[in-house]
Design an enzyme around this catalytic site. Structure first.
Site, PDB file in Angstrom:
ATOM      1  N   PRO A  77      -3.336  -4.084   3.016  1.00 26.21           N
ATOM      2  CA  PRO A  77      -3.349  -5.431   3.598  1.00 26.21           C
ATOM      3  C   PRO A  77      -2.726  -6.427   2.619  1.00 26.21           C
ATOM      4  CG  PRO A  77      -5.489  -4.358   3.819  1.00 26.21           C
ATOM      5  CD  PRO A  77      -4.682  -3.514   2.895  1.00 26.21           C
ATOM      6  N   GLU A  78      -1.790  -7.227   3.111  1.00 25.11           N
ATOM      7  CA  GLU A  78      -1.115  -8.214   2.275  1.00 25.11           C
ATOM      8  C   GLU A  78      -1.426  -9.612   2.803  1.00 25.11           C
ATOM      9  OE1 GLU A  78       3.012  -7.115   1.448  1.00 25.11           O
ATOM     10  OE2 GLU A  78       2.546  -5.039   1.970  1.00 25.11           O
ATOM     11  N   LYS A 106      -4.254 -11.580  -2.196  1.00 28.26           N
ATOM     12  CA  LYS A 106      -4.746 -10.546  -1.282  1.00 28.26           C
ATOM     13  C   LYS A 106      -6.270 -10.464  -1.268  1.00 28.26           C
ATOM     14  CE  LYS A 106      -0.809  -7.582  -2.440  1.00 28.26           C
ATOM     15  NZ  LYS A 106      -0.449  -6.252  -2.999  1.00 28.26           N
ATOM     16  N   ARG A 158       3.411   5.590  -4.162  1.00 21.59           N
ATOM     17  CA  ARG A 158       3.965   4.664  -3.170  1.00 21.59           C
ATOM     18  C   ARG A 158       5.448   4.962  -2.983  1.00 21.59           C
ATOM     19  NH1 ARG A 158       6.761   0.577  -5.907  1.00 21.59           N
ATOM     20  NH2 ARG A 158       6.421   0.620  -8.174  1.00 21.59           N
TER      21      ARG A 158
END
Length: 292
Positions: free
Chosen positions: A2-3, A57, A267
């Site tokens: 979530p950003e 965030k 990532r």
């Protein structure tokens, strides 16, 4: 992960849904998620949710106490965490186990939310503090890219101070810029037609202005798309509106070239060679090692 846009949407959802509700119980199921012990998590019982805020965030739930000194429940959802709202929480006590549940909060009308985290890398964090600045991650945050002080000049100073650091790393460095993560940095760089490997300090003044416009535009559009959605709808909304991130092997929506990926240990980034790197394919070090 979530950003900024998704956390902003959670803020709006909780403001509309939960303000004024009184805490009945808080159950920290995953002990590793709770990072503080003073004040104790039990201090939230009987407090009312007075405000909901965002810091980068971080999600900040502010509870009013009888003493007049507020308590802040500060949540960082990390890479695989999420907030799941329920109109009716289970009455049975939450039990530790191998499931994704990290913390359960129940209001006195039995509504509430679960904090969950998928996968084996448990990085979700919860702090109960008297001042959100006591949370180390908040204390070091850079400017908010949707804040009024984030001007073209401010971005220019950030990039100039980053030296030969790559654009991708600078945009996702929370000490330099708060709230931008892997997905929206990919999206902003694609929108600005810039390589993620470009040295940050090498941008010209017009390029800084272009990156600023596209970064703010991408985040603003994502925030508007997420506004008004329930917590359970935000992940699908984010994925549906991405142009390059998470779309490896698909055609670029702008030029039709194949979207490529560079993988790292935990990532990956996505980009369009034609739009961003002059047609060059960036080296994927993980793939190169596998081919040796």
């Amino acid at each position: 992960m979530p950003e900024l846009p998704e956390v902003d949407a959670l803020v709006m959802f909780l403001r509309e849904t939960a303000l004024g509700r009184v805490v009945d119980r808080v159950e920290p199921v995953a002990v590793s998620a709770l990072k503080t012990f003073d004040p104790p998590i039990t201090a939230l019982r009987g407090t009312a949710l007075a405000a909901v805020r965002r810091h980068g965030k971080f999600l900040d739930l502010v509870f009013a106490t009888e003493t007049g000194e507020p308590l802040d429940l500060v949540i960082h959802l990390a890479r695989a965490g999420w907030l799941r709202w329920r109109s009716t929480q289970p009455t049975a006590p939450a039990r530790p186990g191998r499931g994704p549940l990290a913390l359960r909060l129940t209001f006195d009308d039995r509504s509430g939310f679960d904090l969950t985290e998928a996968g084996t890398q448990k990085r979700l964090s919860v702090h109960l503090v008297r001042d959100p600045a006591d949370v180390p991650g908040i204390a070091r945050l850079g400017p908010d890219p949707l804040g009024t002080d984030f001007t073209v000049e401010a971005l220019g100073e950030i990039l100039a101070g980053a030296g030969r650091s790559q654009l991708k790393g600078v945009l996702t460095d929370q000490a330099r810029l708060a709230g931008v993560g892997n997905a929206y940095s990919d999206e902003a760089l694609w929108a600005a037609r810039m390589s993620p490997y470009r040295p940050a300090a090498a941008l010209t003044a017009p390029e800084v202005a272009q990156l600023h416009a596209q970064l703010v535009g991408v985040l603003t559009e994502a925030r508007q798309a997420a506004a008004g959605l329930a917590a359970g709808e935000l992940k699908a909304e984010k994925k549906a509106n991405l142009s390059v991130h998470g779309r490896t092997g698909l055609p670029c929506p702008r030029c039709g070239d194949t979207i490529r990926e560079v993988s790292f240990a935990d990532r990956s980034l996505q980009y369009c060679p034609s739009c961003q790197t002059g047609g060059r394919t960036l080296a994927d070090r993980r793939l190169s090692r596998l081919l040796k």
